[in-house]
Design a protein around this motif. Structure first.
Motif, short mmCIF file in Angstrom:
data_model
loop_
_atom_site.label_atom_id
_atom_site.label_comp_id
_atom_site.label_asym_id
_atom_site.label_seq_id
_atom_site.Cartn_x
_atom_site.Cartn_y
_atom_site.Cartn_z
N GLY A 124 2.99 16.63 8.09
CA GLY A 124 3.19 17.72 7.15
C GLY A 124 4.15 17.38 6.03
N ALA A 125 5.09 18.31 5.76
CA ALA A 125 6.02 18.14 4.65
C ALA A 125 6.90 16.92 4.81
N SER A 126 7.23 16.57 6.04
CA SER A 126 8.09 15.40 6.26
C SER A 126 7.39 14.13 5.81
N ALA A 127 6.05 14.11 5.87
CA ALA A 127 5.30 12.93 5.41
C ALA A 127 5.49 12.73 3.91
N LEU A 128 5.52 13.84 3.16
CA LEU A 128 5.74 13.74 1.72
C LEU A 128 7.13 13.20 1.42
N LYS A 129 8.12 13.65 2.17
CA LYS A 129 9.49 13.17 1.96
C LYS A 129 9.58 11.67 2.24
N LEU A 130 8.95 11.22 3.33
CA LEU A 130 8.98 9.80 3.67
C LEU A 130 8.21 8.98 2.64
N MET A 131 7.13 9.55 2.11
CA MET A 131 6.35 8.84 1.10
C MET A 131 7.18 8.66 -0.17
N ILE A 132 7.87 9.71 -0.58
CA ILE A 132 8.72 9.62 -1.78
C ILE A 132 9.83 8.60 -1.56
N LYS A 133 10.47 8.64 -0.41
CA LYS A 133 11.53 7.68 -0.11
C LYS A 133 10.98 6.26 -0.11
N GLU A 150 -7.21 11.33 -4.39
CA GLU A 150 -8.21 12.14 -3.68
C GLU A 150 -8.14 11.93 -2.17
N GLY A 151 -7.52 10.85 -1.75
CA GLY A 151 -7.38 10.60 -0.32
C GLY A 151 -8.59 10.00 0.35
N THR A 152 -9.75 10.05 -0.27
CA THR A 152 -10.96 9.50 0.32
C THR A 152 -11.91 9.10 -0.80
N ARG A 153 -12.94 8.35 -0.46
CA ARG A 153 -13.89 7.90 -1.46
C ARG A 153 -14.84 9.02 -1.88
N SER A 154 -15.15 9.06 -3.16
CA SER A 154 -16.11 10.03 -3.68
C SER A 154 -17.20 9.28 -4.44
N ALA A 155 -18.36 9.88 -4.52
CA ALA A 155 -19.49 9.24 -5.20
C ALA A 155 -19.28 9.27 -6.71
N PRO A 156 -19.86 8.30 -7.43
CA PRO A 156 -19.78 8.33 -8.90
C PRO A 156 -20.27 9.64 -9.46
N GLY A 157 -19.52 10.18 -10.42
CA GLY A 157 -19.90 11.45 -11.01
C GLY A 157 -19.37 12.66 -10.28
N LYS A 158 -18.67 12.43 -9.16
CA LYS A 158 -18.14 13.55 -8.38
C LYS A 158 -16.63 13.42 -8.25
N SER A 159 -15.97 14.56 -8.18
CA SER A 159 -14.52 14.60 -8.04
C SER A 159 -14.14 15.18 -6.70
N GLY A 160 -13.27 14.48 -5.99
CA GLY A 160 -12.73 15.02 -4.76
C GLY A 160 -11.53 15.91 -5.08
N THR A 161 -10.87 16.39 -4.05
CA THR A 161 -9.68 17.21 -4.23
C THR A 161 -8.47 16.32 -4.46
N TYR A 162 -7.75 16.58 -5.53
CA TYR A 162 -6.53 15.82 -5.81
C TYR A 162 -5.39 16.46 -5.02
N HIS A 163 -4.87 15.73 -4.05
CA HIS A 163 -3.92 16.28 -3.09
C HIS A 163 -2.49 16.29 -3.63
N PRO A 164 -1.62 17.09 -3.01
CA PRO A 164 -0.28 17.30 -3.55
C PRO A 164 0.64 16.09 -3.49
N GLY A 165 0.25 15.05 -2.76
CA GLY A 165 1.12 13.89 -2.65
C GLY A 165 1.41 13.24 -3.99
N ILE A 166 0.41 13.18 -4.88
CA ILE A 166 0.62 12.53 -6.17
C ILE A 166 1.57 13.35 -7.03
N ALA A 167 1.51 14.69 -6.92
CA ALA A 167 2.44 15.54 -7.66
C ALA A 167 3.85 15.39 -7.09
N ALA A 168 3.96 15.24 -5.77
CA ALA A 168 5.27 15.04 -5.15
C ALA A 168 5.89 13.73 -5.62
N LEU A 169 5.06 12.70 -5.73
CA LEU A 169 5.56 11.42 -6.24
C LEU A 169 6.03 11.55 -7.68
#
Length: 262
Positions: A124-133, A150-169
């Motif tokens: 959970g949230a502690s993973a984000l803290k450790l990732m930032i550190k 996105e955390g996983t592979r998506s097909a060309p022309g498609k967008s996955g969900t952009y997860h909060p980890g990149i915003a935390a970074l």
């Protein structure tokens, strides 16, 4: 013909990869830099095999957009290709990946030694803290951090969900974030046996400097990556008729390759 070349490539990849893994095993007991050298050798071998056996080459655009200091690369994820190419493109890369990958024989040991940032998806949230550190530590010692938002592979022309980890970074680390677009999925589909000949294009986009609010940053990042990746997909399909066509049934809800929490 594509199937025959793909079969030969898989033979070279698995059999040759095993012996190469043994060759660089001593790096595991040397310095982290030595391990990075070993992983670069592995990535170089894979890319050469793709070019020679499968007829799959690559083109890099936007190198002028790479900052002259360590930064974070936020990359579109469509195939396994981009999990190795950064060893050939940037200095001393550190991938952000899910913790479970560290238990994979050879590969997991090697990326752990190289300085990869492993995330526990259940933390959970502690993973984000450790990732930032972890990102702060890698950047401070001169490594470049690689994340697939996105955390996983998506097909060309498609967008996955952009997860909060990149915003935390972005908010937690004082470093520019470079959006990276590509069209690798046209030629190397997720979990596909076939590797189609052609030319993968990867494009570094202008970096996003620290200072924007979270909503503006996420909009700018996703817009840059998706718009350019879609353009590259259209370009690739026009140039290579055998490239992967859009598939309306492509699954987007499979278990992530990296961590869905980040």
């Amino acid at each position: 013909m594509i199937a025959v070349r793909s079969l030969l490539l898989n033979f070279v990849f698995f059999v040759g990869g095993f012996f190469l893994a043994l060759l660089i095993l001593p790096c595991l007991f040397l310095t982290r830099r030595a391990m990075q050298w070993g992983l670069t050798l592995w990535a170089t071998s894979v890319m050469k095999a793709l070019r020679v056996v499968a007829g799959l080459s690559w083109e890099i655009r936007g190198l002028e957009n790479i900052p002259d200091r360590p930064c974070i690369f936020a990359c579109k994820h469509q195939s396994a290709w981009e999990t190795g190419i950064f060893y050939l493109l940037v200095n001393d890369p550190a991938y952000i990946l899910k913790k479970e990958l560290l238990s994979v024989p050879f590969f997991g040991w090697y990326v752990a030694k190289s300085g990869a940032i492993a995330i526990d998806r259940k933390a959970g949230a502690s993973a984000l803290k450790l990732m930032i550190k972890g990102a702060q530590e890698r950047l401070a010692r001169g490594q470049n951090v690689i994340i697939f938002p996105e955390g996983t592979r998506s097909a060309p022309g498609k967008s996955g969900t952009y997860h909060p980890g990149i915003a935390a970074l972005y908010k937690g680390v004082d470093a520019p974030i470079v959006p990276v677009a590509l069209n690798s999925g046209l030629f190397w589909q997720r979990r596909s046996f076939l590797k189609r000949p052609g030319c993968i294009v990867l494009e570094f986009l202008p970096p996003i400097a620290p200072g924007q609010d979270r909503k503006a940053f996420m909009k700018a990042l996703q817009g840059a990556i998706e718009d350019t990746s879609n353009r590259l997909a259209i370009e690739g399909r026009a140039k290579y008729p055998h490239a992967l066509e859009q598939d309306a049934n492509e699954a987007q809800d499979e278990k992530p390759d990296v961590t869905s929490e980040v």
